[in-house]
Design an enzyme around this catalytic site. Structure first.
Site, short mmCIF file in Angstrom:
data_model
loop_
_atom_site.label_atom_id
_atom_site.label_comp_id
_atom_site.label_asym_id
_atom_site.label_seq_id
_atom_site.Cartn_x
_atom_site.Cartn_y
_atom_site.Cartn_z
N HIS A 1 0.87 -1.27 0.05
CA HIS A 1 0.16 -0.13 0.05
C HIS A 1 0.94 1.32 -0.13
O HIS A 1 0.68 2.23 -0.93
CB HIS A 1 -0.90 -0.13 1.16
CG HIS A 1 -2.06 -1.00 1.22
ND1 HIS A 1 -2.15 -1.94 2.31
CD2 HIS A 1 -3.06 -1.45 0.38
CE1 HIS A 1 -3.27 -2.42 2.22
NE2 HIS A 1 -3.71 -2.14 0.70
N LYS B 1 -16.30 -7.43 4.91
CA LYS B 1 -14.93 -7.91 5.06
C LYS B 1 -14.65 -8.41 6.74
O LYS B 1 -13.59 -8.90 6.81
CB LYS B 1 -13.81 -7.03 4.72
CG LYS B 1 -13.85 -7.42 2.97
CD LYS B 1 -12.64 -6.37 2.62
CE LYS B 1 -12.68 -6.57 0.97
NZ LYS B 1 -11.34 -5.96 0.52
N ARG C 1 -1.62 -6.37 -8.26
CA ARG C 1 -0.47 -7.04 -7.97
C ARG C 1 -0.44 -8.25 -8.90
O ARG C 1 0.86 -8.75 -9.09
CB ARG C 1 -0.86 -7.92 -6.73
CG ARG C 1 -0.84 -6.96 -5.47
CD ARG C 1 -1.40 -7.65 -3.97
NE ARG C 1 -2.56 -8.12 -4.35
CZ ARG C 1 -3.57 -8.25 -3.34
NH1 ARG C 1 -3.17 -7.92 -2.01
NH2 ARG C 1 -4.79 -8.75 -3.76
N SER D 1 -3.18 -7.85 2.44
CA SER D 1 -3.72 -7.60 4.00
C SER D 1 -4.19 -8.96 4.54
O SER D 1 -3.78 -9.22 5.81
CB SER D 1 -4.56 -6.47 4.17
OG SER D 1 -4.03 -5.26 3.98
#
Length: 164
Positions: free
Chosen positions: A17, A41, A95, A133
């Site tokens: 990030h 989430k 990514r 994460s």
């Protein structure tokens, strides 16, 4: 003034990030870090904790980059958040190819809602491409070393949170 919005849950904020934030600062004068509430989430850290972590991590970047950085919590549609903060561009980090398919759909939907807001994709640097994460939290939960993926302060907060 060119204003960008970099949205995410940042649960926790990772070196990936921070790489995207640093590089996005080359493109805009003000970068708003949109910290998504996203109750679906089930974040490990509270919204307040995530905002505080993000702010602490980018504190020195304003001086280093000349870009104004602001943390902004949001729970509405991403495109509405972009309008709320006056962003003309949404910054997204990629990514891998798997990220692209989801992001491609998001761009299409956001363009249908408001075609005046552009989306820019930045590839994470190679050494950060595997960082997610979700995986960082899993490694920490299982007692692994997360120091390669987050800053010292976030690493400490992550392990403290999991012990508490």
């Amino acid at each position: 003034m060119r204003i960008g919005l970099y949205p995410g849950t940042f649960d926790p904020v990772t070196l990936g990030h921070l790489d995207i934030i640093r590089r996005a600062c080359r493109l805009v004068d003000r970068l708003v870090i949109g910290v998504a509430i996203n109750r679906d989430k089930g974040p490990l850290f509270s919204l307040e904790e995530r905002v505080a972590m993000v702010e602490a991590e980018f504190a020195d970047l304003t001086d280093q980059t000349g870009c104004e950085l602001i943390a902004h919590p949001f729970e509405n549609l991403l495109i509405d958040c972009a309008r709320d903060v006056g962003a003309g561009v949404i910054v997204r980090g990629l990514r891998a190819v798997a990220d692209f398919e989801y992001e491609y759909q998001m761009v299409g939907m956001n363009r249908a809602l408001d075609d005046s807001v552009e989306t820019v994709f930045l590839m994470a640097e190679a050494r950060h491409q595997a960082i997610a994460s979700k995986l960082v939290k899993e490694i920490a939960r299982l007692g692994g070393d997360t120091s390669k993926f987050v800053t010292d302060a976030v690493d400490t907060a992550l392990h403290r949170k999991l012990k508490g």
